[in-house]
Design an enzyme around this catalytic site. Sequence first.
Site, short mmCIF file in Angstrom:
data_model
loop_
_atom_site.label_atom_id
_atom_site.label_comp_id
_atom_site.label_asym_id
_atom_site.label_seq_id
_atom_site.Cartn_x
_atom_site.Cartn_y
_atom_site.Cartn_z
N GLY A 11 0.84 -1.21 0.00
CA GLY A 11 0.00 0.00 0.00
C GLY A 11 0.87 1.25 0.00
O GLY A 11 1.93 1.27 0.61
N ARG A 72 0.75 -4.94 -5.03
CA ARG A 72 0.85 -5.97 -3.98
C ARG A 72 1.24 -7.30 -4.61
O ARG A 72 0.60 -8.32 -4.40
CB ARG A 72 -0.48 -6.11 -3.25
CG ARG A 72 -0.82 -4.91 -2.37
CD ARG A 72 -1.93 -5.25 -1.41
NE ARG A 72 -2.41 -4.10 -0.66
CZ ARG A 72 -1.84 -3.64 0.44
NH1 ARG A 72 -0.78 -4.24 0.94
NH2 ARG A 72 -2.34 -2.58 1.05
N ASP A 103 5.59 -5.22 5.90
CA ASP A 103 6.01 -6.60 6.20
C ASP A 103 5.96 -7.54 4.99
O ASP A 103 6.87 -8.36 4.83
CB ASP A 103 5.23 -7.17 7.40
CG ASP A 103 3.73 -7.05 7.23
OD1 ASP A 103 3.28 -6.41 6.26
OD2 ASP A 103 3.01 -7.60 8.08
N THR A 125 4.91 1.96 6.39
CA THR A 125 3.50 1.62 6.52
C THR A 125 2.83 2.62 7.45
O THR A 125 3.41 3.01 8.47
CB THR A 125 3.23 0.19 7.06
OG1 THR A 125 1.85 0.09 7.45
CG2 THR A 125 4.08 -0.19 8.26
N ILE A 126 1.63 3.02 7.07
CA ILE A 126 0.89 3.91 7.97
C ILE A 126 0.50 3.15 9.23
O ILE A 126 0.20 3.75 10.24
CB ILE A 126 -0.36 4.53 7.31
CG1 ILE A 126 -1.39 3.46 6.93
CG2 ILE A 126 0.00 5.38 6.11
CD1 ILE A 126 -2.78 4.03 6.68
N ASP A 127 0.50 1.81 9.16
CA ASP A 127 0.05 1.00 10.31
C ASP A 127 1.06 0.96 11.47
O ASP A 127 0.69 0.57 12.57
CB ASP A 127 -0.24 -0.43 9.86
CG ASP A 127 -1.44 -0.52 8.92
OD1 ASP A 127 -2.14 0.49 8.76
OD2 ASP A 127 -1.66 -1.60 8.36
N ASP A 129 3.38 -1.10 12.16
CA ASP A 129 3.41 -2.41 12.82
C ASP A 129 4.66 -3.25 12.51
O ASP A 129 4.67 -4.46 12.74
CB ASP A 129 2.14 -3.20 12.48
CG ASP A 129 1.97 -3.43 10.98
OD1 ASP A 129 2.79 -2.92 10.19
OD2 ASP A 129 1.00 -4.11 10.60
N ARG A 162 -25.28 12.41 19.10
CA ARG A 162 -25.13 11.09 18.48
C ARG A 162 -23.87 10.38 18.97
O ARG A 162 -22.94 11.02 19.45
CB ARG A 162 -24.97 11.24 16.97
CG ARG A 162 -26.25 11.55 16.25
CD ARG A 162 -25.96 11.87 14.80
NE ARG A 162 -27.20 12.02 14.05
CZ ARG A 162 -27.30 12.66 12.90
NH1 ARG A 162 -26.24 13.21 12.36
NH2 ARG A 162 -28.46 12.72 12.29
N ARG A 171 -4.74 -3.30 10.16
CA ARG A 171 -5.15 -4.67 9.88
C ARG A 171 -4.89 -5.61 11.07
O ARG A 171 -5.79 -6.31 11.52
CB ARG A 171 -4.35 -5.14 8.65
CG ARG A 171 -4.48 -6.57 8.29
CD ARG A 171 -3.71 -6.82 7.02
NE ARG A 171 -4.42 -6.27 5.88
CZ ARG A 171 -5.47 -6.85 5.30
NH1 ARG A 171 -5.92 -7.99 5.75
NH2 ARG A 171 -6.06 -6.30 4.27
N HIS A 290 -8.89 5.20 2.57
CA HIS A 290 -7.62 5.58 1.93
C HIS A 290 -7.26 7.05 2.07
O HIS A 290 -6.14 7.44 1.72
CB HIS A 290 -7.64 5.14 0.47
CG HIS A 290 -7.68 3.64 0.35
ND1 HIS A 290 -8.85 2.93 0.49
CD2 HIS A 290 -6.70 2.74 0.18
CE1 HIS A 290 -8.59 1.64 0.38
NE2 HIS A 290 -7.29 1.49 0.20
N VAL A 291 -8.20 7.85 2.59
CA VAL A 291 -7.86 9.25 2.90
C VAL A 291 -6.64 9.27 3.83
O VAL A 291 -5.79 10.15 3.76
CB VAL A 291 -9.07 9.93 3.59
CG1 VAL A 291 -8.69 11.21 4.28
CG2 VAL A 291 -10.17 10.18 2.59
O1 F6P Z 1 -0.84 -0.73 4.20
C1 F6P Z 1 -1.62 -1.38 5.16
C2 F6P Z 1 -3.02 -0.94 5.07
O2 F6P Z 1 -3.04 0.41 5.33
C3 F6P Z 1 -3.96 -1.72 6.00
O3 F6P Z 1 -4.23 -1.08 7.21
C4 F6P Z 1 -5.20 -1.87 5.16
O4 F6P Z 1 -5.90 -3.04 5.52
C5 F6P Z 1 -4.64 -1.99 3.80
O5 F6P Z 1 -3.52 -1.16 3.77
C6 F6P Z 1 -5.62 -1.64 2.70
O6 F6P Z 1 -4.95 -1.40 1.52
P1 F6P Z 1 -5.47 -1.65 0.02
O7 F6P Z 1 -6.89 -1.24 -0.01
O8 F6P Z 1 -4.58 -0.79 -0.79
O9 F6P Z 1 -5.29 -3.09 -0.26
#
Ligand code: F6P
Length: 360
Positions: A11, A72, A103, A125-127, A129, A162, A171, A290-291
């Site tokens: 990603g 990917r 990863d 990675t933005i995650d 992890d 609300r 993920r 994706h923002v």
């Molecule tokens: O790069 C990791 C991530 O940001 C995850 O948190 C998310 O599940 C995934 O990308 C979604 O990416 P795509 O929609 O590009 O497959």
Amino acid sequence: MKKIGVLTGGGDCPGLNAVIRAVVRKSIQYDWEIIGIKNGWKGLINGEMELLTDYSVSGILPKGGTIIGTSRTNPFTNKEDVQRIVENIKNFGLDALVVIGGDDTLSVASKLYKIGISVVGIPKTIDNDLSGTDYTFGFDTAVSIVTEAIDRLHTTAESHHRVIVVEVMGRHTGWIATTAGIAGGADEILIPEVPFVIEDVCQRLKDRYSRGKKFSIIAVAEGAYPKAEDFPNTNNKESSNQNIGEAGLITQTEEKDAFGHVRLGGIGHTLAKEIEKHMMVETRVTVLGHVQRGGTPTAHDRVLATRFGVAAVELIKDENFGKMVALQGNKIVHITLEEATSKSKTVDMELYEIAKLFFG
Ligand code: F6P
């Protein structure tokens, strides 16, 4: 003179162009040539490359995405693809590869290193992890975007009395949810590391209401899941469009990508239905998606990405292959690609305990 290939895989993430620029600029200092491999491993399999010059990386520092594209692609699903990678490295005269990825991409780099390819990795990675590094670049930008969204959601949630559920990426881990949740003052943060019990979540929200707070913000990581196996409604495809994937994860489709990952998404809506049912409070969902990965990187990510890019070139200069550059404390160090990809770095529970102080 060396010829170095650089690729971005998985990603996209804010800061990729800052790394590419740093790799090119540092390499020029050594009089090396940098070849941009297009669209991750796919470009190396198909021999799609372009020369990157001082001119081609000019002005890209603040730009989101990656100028060389990404995919990917997993070459290890097919023996011939690995063979084509080995041949293309030889045919294009590449002395080493700089692989920028998370990863999945870096686990491919680690396997290639084991079969004799000279490779170094950069954690993206933005995650946040990846193991062995305190931070990956892109994370800070994602946290800023989510924090701003939570701030904005507060005013509308308060005006309408609300509950608003904000679903964020993550993920396997809840780094974005936890960090942005603390920064934005979320009233509940749900992450994959801590499976939740819906009744407990609702009880905390009810306590909040009894204290006079008539709105709530819940930050949920896409990979969060309930403790109970039979989370109501989730496998009732008539009442919800979501599927239940492995480990009870809520997914958009049952299809898997080349690395065996399902496409997550849907926990926010599932949760909202349960909250409305338990609490009789109007609930809305915002899925940031994706923002969180788009647009310009923060100053922090630009600096980190630049430091990583320069350090990766230094590793090649020292012929120190099979390594990934990493941030530990305030120092750039390196660890083996194997160590970096052996397991996910989960949320620091001390940090999560701090977040919990503000729940309800
Ligand atoms: O790069 C990791 C991530 O940001 C995850 O948190 C998310 O599940 C995934 O990308 C979604 O990416 P795509 O929609 O590009 O497959």
